[in-house]
Design a protein around this motif. Structure first.
Motif, short mmCIF file in Angstrom:
data_model
loop_
_atom_site.label_atom_id
_atom_site.label_comp_id
_atom_site.label_asym_id
_atom_site.label_seq_id
_atom_site.Cartn_x
_atom_site.Cartn_y
_atom_site.Cartn_z
N ASN A 2 48.51 30.43 39.71
CA ASN A 2 49.02 29.44 39.08
C ASN A 2 48.56 29.49 37.38
OD1 ASN A 2 50.33 27.96 41.02
ND2 ASN A 2 48.56 26.72 41.51
N THR A 3 47.11 29.96 37.75
CA THR A 3 46.96 30.37 36.15
C THR A 3 46.46 31.69 35.08
OG1 THR A 3 43.92 30.35 36.78
CG2 THR A 3 45.11 28.04 35.98
N PRO A 4 47.34 32.44 34.12
CA PRO A 4 46.78 33.43 33.82
C PRO A 4 45.23 33.80 34.03
CG PRO A 4 47.18 31.76 32.21
CD PRO A 4 47.38 31.42 33.01
N HIS A 5 45.23 34.69 34.76
CA HIS A 5 43.53 35.30 35.00
C HIS A 5 43.87 35.98 34.63
CE1 HIS A 5 41.97 32.60 37.76
NE2 HIS A 5 43.27 32.07 38.15
N VAL A 6 42.90 37.16 34.59
CA VAL A 6 43.01 38.27 34.17
C VAL A 6 42.19 39.01 35.27
CG1 VAL A 6 42.00 40.37 32.72
CG2 VAL A 6 42.17 37.94 31.85
N VAL A 7 43.19 40.13 36.09
CA VAL A 7 43.18 40.84 37.24
C VAL A 7 42.42 42.19 37.10
CG1 VAL A 7 44.14 42.00 39.49
CG2 VAL A 7 44.71 39.44 38.36
N VAL A 8 41.64 42.42 37.65
CA VAL A 8 40.54 43.93 37.80
C VAL A 8 40.67 44.56 39.63
CG1 VAL A 8 38.59 45.41 37.70
CG2 VAL A 8 38.78 42.89 36.44
N VAL A 9 42.28 45.46 39.00
CA VAL A 9 42.72 46.32 40.21
C VAL A 9 41.70 47.40 40.45
CG1 VAL A 9 44.00 48.26 41.53
CG2 VAL A 9 44.47 45.48 39.71
N MET A 10 40.67 47.30 41.33
CA MET A 10 39.47 48.44 41.81
C MET A 10 39.66 48.96 42.89
SD MET A 10 36.56 45.06 43.69
CE MET A 10 35.27 46.91 44.16
N GLY A 11 38.84 49.97 43.00
CA GLY A 11 38.54 51.28 44.24
C GLY A 11 38.43 52.18 44.14
N VAL A 12 37.66 52.73 45.45
CA VAL A 12 37.50 54.01 44.55
C VAL A 12 38.80 55.01 43.97
CG1 VAL A 12 35.68 54.31 46.63
CG2 VAL A 12 38.38 54.75 47.05
N ALA A 13 38.90 56.65 43.97
CA ALA A 13 39.62 56.89 43.18
C ALA A 13 40.60 57.62 44.31
CB ALA A 13 38.94 58.60 43.16
N GLY A 14 41.73 57.21 44.32
CA GLY A 14 43.32 57.73 44.74
C GLY A 14 43.48 56.19 45.52
N THR A 15 42.82 55.40 45.72
CA THR A 15 43.20 54.29 45.99
C THR A 15 44.37 53.72 45.80
OG1 THR A 15 41.80 52.09 44.71
CG2 THR A 15 41.67 53.16 46.87
N GLY A 16 44.87 54.06 44.83
CA GLY A 16 46.46 53.90 43.94
C GLY A 16 46.25 52.79 42.82
N LYS A 17 44.92 52.49 42.02
CA LYS A 17 44.80 51.54 41.10
C LYS A 17 45.84 51.71 39.97
CE LYS A 17 40.61 52.93 40.48
NZ LYS A 17 40.45 54.21 41.56
N LEU A 92 31.44 43.20 34.14
CA LEU A 92 32.63 42.54 34.07
C LEU A 92 32.88 41.24 33.27
CD1 LEU A 92 34.71 45.41 35.84
CD2 LEU A 92 34.67 45.18 33.09
N ARG A 93 32.65 40.73 34.73
CA ARG A 93 32.22 38.98 34.56
C ARG A 93 31.38 38.46 33.00
NH1 ARG A 93 32.40 39.99 39.96
NH2 ARG A 93 30.01 40.05 40.48
N SER A 94 30.57 38.88 32.53
CA SER A 94 29.45 38.51 31.40
C SER A 94 30.70 38.66 30.44
CB SER A 94 28.53 39.37 31.46
OG SER A 94 28.30 40.54 31.10
N ALA A 95 31.57 39.55 30.35
CA ALA A 95 31.96 39.70 29.40
C ALA A 95 33.15 38.62 28.95
CB ALA A 95 32.43 41.05 29.17
N ALA A 96 33.95 38.71 30.64
CA ALA A 96 34.83 37.99 30.30
C ALA A 96 35.42 36.78 31.87
CB ALA A 96 36.45 39.28 31.12
N PRO A 97 34.20 36.00 31.77
CA PRO A 97 33.92 34.88 33.26
C PRO A 97 34.90 34.70 34.29
CG PRO A 97 32.38 34.24 31.13
CD PRO A 97 34.09 35.45 30.83
#
Length: 169
Positions: A2-17, A92-97
């Motif tokens: 519902n709130t505008p979060h910043v989403v970090v799409v993470m994973g190993v190389a090749g997962t489709g980020k 990342l969380r310390s910069a953008a909690p």
């Protein structure tokens, strides 16, 4: 969500980020930033040569992603970043909690096959072992979801959106 979060799409190389990130951003109605674009040239040169990055190599990259995420706080956004270690996600969380993580995960053989067939990317398949060795999956106290990467990009994005909506409940 519902709130505008910043989403970090993470994973190993090749997962489709790089594939899922823009699709997810479009579905959420927020901008997308390609994490690889934040790498200094020296990092890209190392990876192109098949040399894994050290933590010291990654700190400026993570700080740049964190600054972007901080600037999107309250506005929302999606950014890709391998974010393989807990310490990287903590940075990342310390910069953008308020960041939320979508961990793209799946069968190693599937990921290796996808890496072998992609074109124009600097990350060689040879570095996949080091990526898996470094990976520390999301822990229970980290805000995020794990999403399986089997199926089409649209199916993966649907699973991610559904899982993210579940975080707000």
């Amino acid at each position: 969500m519902n709130t505008p979060h910043v989403v970090v799409v993470m994973g190993v190389a090749g997962t489709g980020k790089t594939t899922i990130g823009p699709l997810l951003a479009q579905r959420l109605g927020v901008p997308y930033a390609e994490g690889d674009d934040f790498h200094p040239e020296a990092n890209i040169a190392k990876m192109t040569a098949g040399t894994p990055l050290t933590d010291e190599d990654r700190w400026p990259w993570l700080d740049a992603i964190g600054a972007w995420a901080h600037g999107r706080a309250g506005l929302g956004g999606v950014v890709s970043s391998s974010a393989l270690k807990r310490s990287y996600r903590d940075r990342l969380r310390s910069a953008a909690p308020g960041v939320v993580f979508v961990h793209l995960t799946g069968d190693r053989k599937l990921i290796e096959d996808r890496m072998a067939h992609r074109q124009g990317h600097f990350m060689p398949t040879a570095l996949l072992d080091s990526q898996f060795a470094t990976l520390q999956p999301l822990q229970a106290d980290e805000t995020g979801v794990a999403v399986d990467v089997s199926g089409s990009p649209e199916e993966i994005t649907d699973r991610a959106v559904t899982a993210l909506h579940g975080l707000d409940r």
